[in-house]
Write a protein that holds these residues in place. Structure first.
Motif: not given
Length: 143
Positions: A6, A10, A47
Motif C-alpha cells: 500500500l 500510495e 486503488l
C-alpha cells in the motif's frame, strides 16, 4: 512478480496527481500545494484496480449543505483508506460513507482515470525495475 505494498501504491498515486487528473468541477480549486483536490474518484478507482475491496462514498457538507461527494476505499478486513482526505478545508465535513458499486466505466472522468492509472502503473513498474527517481528510491529505503 513482486507484490506492491500500500505504501508503494500510495507513493505512486501521490506522485501521479496533476491538474490533468483532477475532476472538472474541482479545477478552479486545484493547486500544486493541494494536489489531492478533485482526485478522490479516480484515485479510489485506481486503488480498487490494484488492491480490490469496496468503493466508499460519502457526502461533503459545508455549513450543513451538501456540496460534493467524496470517494475512498475499504478492504475486506474493514480497514478504510482515504488517500485524498487532505484535500478538504476546515469548513468541509465528510459524512459517513457507504459502499457503492463500481461503475462499469468512470463516465465523465474516463480520461482522468486512464491517465492516472497509466502514470501509477508506470511508476510502480519503474520502482520494481530500480530505475525510479532517486527521491522515490530514497523514500522506499526509509520505509
Amino acid at each position: 512478480m513482486t507484490a506492491w505494498t500500500l505504501n508503494d501504491i500510495e507513493r505512486a498515486i501521490r506522485s501521479s496527481w496533476g491538474v490533468d487528473t483532477c475532476a472538472p468541477e474541482d479545477l478552479a480549486h486545484w493547486r500544486p500545494d493541494n494536489p489531492a483536490r478533485g482526485q478522490c474518484g479516480v484515485t479510489a478507482m485506481v486503488l480498487h484496480d490494484l488492491l480490490g475491496g469496496e468503493l466508499m462514498m460519502g457526502e461533503v457538507h459545508v455549513g450543513g449543505v451538501r456540496t460534493d461527494l467524496h470517494w475512498w476505499n475499504r478492504f475486506a478486513t474493514g480497514f478504510e483508506v482515504d488517500l485524498t482526505r487532505e484535500q478538504f478545508g476546515p469548513e468541509e465535513r465528510v459524512g459517513p460513507g457507504r459502499p457503492v458499486a463500481r461503475p462499469q466505466r468512470p463516465g465523465r472522468l474516463q480520461a482522468q482515470y486512464e491517465l492516472l492509472r497509466r502514470r501509477v502503473v508506470a511508476q510502480l513498474e519503474a520502482d520494481r525495475r530500480g530505475d525510479a527517481p532517486a527521491v522515490a528510491l530514497a523514500q522506499r529505503a526509509c520505509a
